[in-house]
Motif scaffolding. Structure first.
Motif, PDB file in Angstrom:
ATOM      1  N   ARG A 195       8.202  13.868  -0.902  1.00  0.00           N
ATOM      2  CA  ARG A 195       7.411  14.136  -2.255  1.00  0.00           C
ATOM      3  C   ARG A 195       7.244  11.836  -2.736  1.00  0.00           C
ATOM      4  O   ARG A 195       7.712  11.248  -2.066  1.00  0.00           O
ATOM      5  N   THR A 196       6.138  11.740  -3.183  1.00  0.00           N
ATOM      6  CA  THR A 196       6.165  10.215  -3.192  1.00  0.00           C
ATOM      7  C   THR A 196       5.712   9.834  -4.362  1.00  0.00           C
ATOM      8  O   THR A 196       6.604  10.855  -5.853  1.00  0.00           O
ATOM      9  N   ASP A 229       1.919  11.662  -9.394  1.00  0.00           N
ATOM     10  CA  ASP A 229       3.042  13.415  -9.543  1.00  0.00           C
ATOM     11  C   ASP A 229       2.039  14.743  -8.252  1.00  0.00           C
ATOM     12  O   ASP A 229       0.696  14.670  -8.182  1.00  0.00           O
ATOM     13  N   ASP A 230       2.745  15.385  -8.181  1.00  0.00           N
ATOM     14  CA  ASP A 230       2.699  16.088  -6.306  1.00  0.00           C
ATOM     15  C   ASP A 230       1.549  15.847  -5.650  1.00  0.00           C
ATOM     16  O   ASP A 230       1.287  16.246  -5.189  1.00  0.00           O
ATOM     17  N   ARG A 231       2.211  14.561  -5.185  1.00  0.00           N
ATOM     18  CA  ARG A 231       1.752  14.106  -4.247  1.00  0.00           C
ATOM     19  C   ARG A 231       2.160  13.990  -2.796  1.00  0.00           C
ATOM     20  O   ARG A 231       3.545  13.215  -3.265  1.00  0.00           O
ATOM     21  N   TRP A 232       2.745  14.283  -2.218  1.00  0.00           N
ATOM     22  CA  TRP A 232       3.028  14.418  -0.288  1.00  0.00           C
ATOM     23  C   TRP A 232       2.659  13.745   0.639  1.00  0.00           C
ATOM     24  O   TRP A 232       1.613  13.785   0.339  1.00  0.00           O
ATOM     25  N   ALA A 286      10.239   7.436  -1.717  1.00  0.00           N
ATOM     26  CA  ALA A 286      10.598   7.600  -3.633  1.00  0.00           C
ATOM     27  C   ALA A 286       9.209   7.268  -4.597  1.00  0.00           C
ATOM     28  O   ALA A 286       9.259   7.551  -5.222  1.00  0.00           O
ATOM     29  N   SER A 316       1.796   7.807  -1.741  1.00  0.00           N
ATOM     30  CA  SER A 316       1.329   7.979  -1.199  1.00  0.00           C
ATOM     31  C   SER A 316       0.033   7.059   0.160  1.00  0.00           C
ATOM     32  O   SER A 316       0.447   7.085   1.424  1.00  0.00           O
TER      33      SER A 316
END
Length: 426
Positions: free
Chosen positions: A263-264, A267-270, A319, A323
């Motif tokens: 996870r970065t 929001d909800d970006r991996w 974290a 991304s």
């Protein structure tokens, strides 16, 4: 379709497919220039959307609602659903109810002047319709009949009915398809058979067409979808035989590489990062800098033994970063890394935009949208990408009058009795 001289120009394909795997295969044949004609009864749901679907009925249905433009299936939901639209490019559609004498006669006449028939129905469906491959090959010896039964046409499981996830269980995929440390079913539904089949079936048809050039005869292509997808996990069958080792549930990790999705800050970006060898590890630690956990991964054996701790360290480093920042830093030192892209991110992706991969196309029933492009390109010709979909019955006159030679009186009689229509009733 196109003015380009394509490899399958002059090849006519009768499309009796449903859902995903079969239509995906015929889409690939259409890309190569084949004239793909869907024959569809107005009494059946052949496009994954019923004519009775309304704006109100899907208003609170979540994902299903989002498969229609602006969340509105009306009018003509069977033309508007994305579940059909994505694989409908370059195809024609004619209304033929195969359960009526008139529709059966028309289908036989079309098959008699065609090169390929593709179907992915349950075993026995063609036979019940009087269209078994033995009869069709007597009618048209040059025909290639491509059938896609899930478990094959013979054997004790050949009549099994099911859905993609069910067959995943039968072929072993479901036993390993979950998140690390969780049960095999924890990753949700997936459809490996449907994803794997289209390219395989299209290749099989191409080889059969090539063979026909030599022999002058067509024949049956039996494409068992379950057996086809088992090739995708072939190393696990061999590993079990050679080492008596059952596959573990690994999620996003890997038995040999140090790998995971992280996870970065957004929001909800991996992002996914893979460490293949000592060079990758040295490059990663050079980017990360002084961190206590990096000492745990000096060798491949260390990275296997300390995988969880090392992945926790990489997760902590990712974290607070975006991304794009993670990918940019690691790509600069040639460490494999990429964002886990959402549909919205892909639609805005500058790389795909530069390659003009998404194709803007319009249809009266749907409007104008960007459609997924082709899976490959070739020197010397451009793949076809004309009309994005055929409206239900949109090509009735061409098929019945031009191809089958029906006169106005006979055609108009079928229309007046609603045996040939441009509307689905079911």
């Amino acid at each position: 379709m196109t003015d380009t001289n394509l490899p399958l120009d002059g090849i006519r394909v009768v499309d009796l497919t449903v859902v995903w795997s079969g239509p995906g295969a015929t889409a690939l044949l259409g890309d190569l220039g084949a004239e793909v004609i869907r024959i569809e009864g107005n009494n059946r749901v052949s496009r994954q959307a019923s004519a009775r679907t309304t704006n109100a009925s899907v208003a609170n249905s979540g994902w299903s609602r989002n498969t229609y433009p602006d969340g509105k299936p009306e009018p003509r939901p069977y033309d508007r659903t994305a579940l059909f639209n994505w694989h409908a490019r370059n195809k024609l559609a004619a209304c033929m109810n195969l359960e009526t004498p008139e529709g059966h006669e028309a289908a036989l006449r079309l098959i008699e002047i065609s090169d390929v028939l593709v179907e992915n129905n349950t075993n026995g469906v063609l036979e019940k319709l009087g269209l078994g491959h033995d009869r069709l090959l007597e009618l048209n010896p040059r025909l290639i009949v491509a059938r896609m039964p899930p478990m094959g046409m013979t054997g004790p499981m050949s009549n099994y009915l099911g859905y993609g996830p069910n067959f995943n269980s039968l072929v072993g995929i479901a036993a390993m398809d979950g998140y690390e440390g969780e049960p095999p079913d924890s990753a949700g539904e997936n459809y490996h058979m449907d994803e794997s089949a289209p390219a395989g079936l299209a290749f099989a048809v191409l080889t059969a067409l090539w063979d026909r050039e030599v022999t002058g005869r067509g024949g049956l292509v039996e494409f068992a979808q379950a057996e086809n997808v088992m090739q995708d996990i072939g190393e696990f069958f061999l590993d079990y035989q050679m080492n008596d080792r059952k596959p573990a549930v690994l999620g996003n990790t890997d038995p040999a590489l140090l790998q995971d999705a992280f996870r970065t800050a957004e929001d909800d970006r991996w992002v996914v990062v893979s460490i293949r060898d000592d060079r990758d590890w040295a490059a990663l630690t050079g980017v990360v800098g002084d961190a206590g956990w990096t000492a745990l991964g000096r060798t491949a054996a260390d990275r296997r033994a300390n995988s969880r701790a090392l992945r926790d360290g990489i997760a902590a480093w990712c974290a607070p970063l975006s991304s794009d920042d993670v990918v940019r830093r690691l790509a600069a030192v040639r460490v494999p890394a990429a964002e886990v892209m959402s549909e919205l991110r892909l639609l805005a992706d500058p790389h795909l935009a530069a390659r003009e991969w998404f194709k803007a196309r319009s249809h009266p029933s749907v409007g104008t949208y960007r459609y997924p492009g082709h899976p490959w390109r070739a020197d010397g010709f451009d793949l076809a990408f004309g009309r994005p979909l055929p409206g239900f019955g949109e090509d009735n006159e061409y098929v019945y009058k031009t191809l089958l030679g029906y006169g106005d009186e006979k055609y108009d009689d079928l229309v007046s009795r609603r045996l040939v229509t441009d509307e689905q009733f079911a």
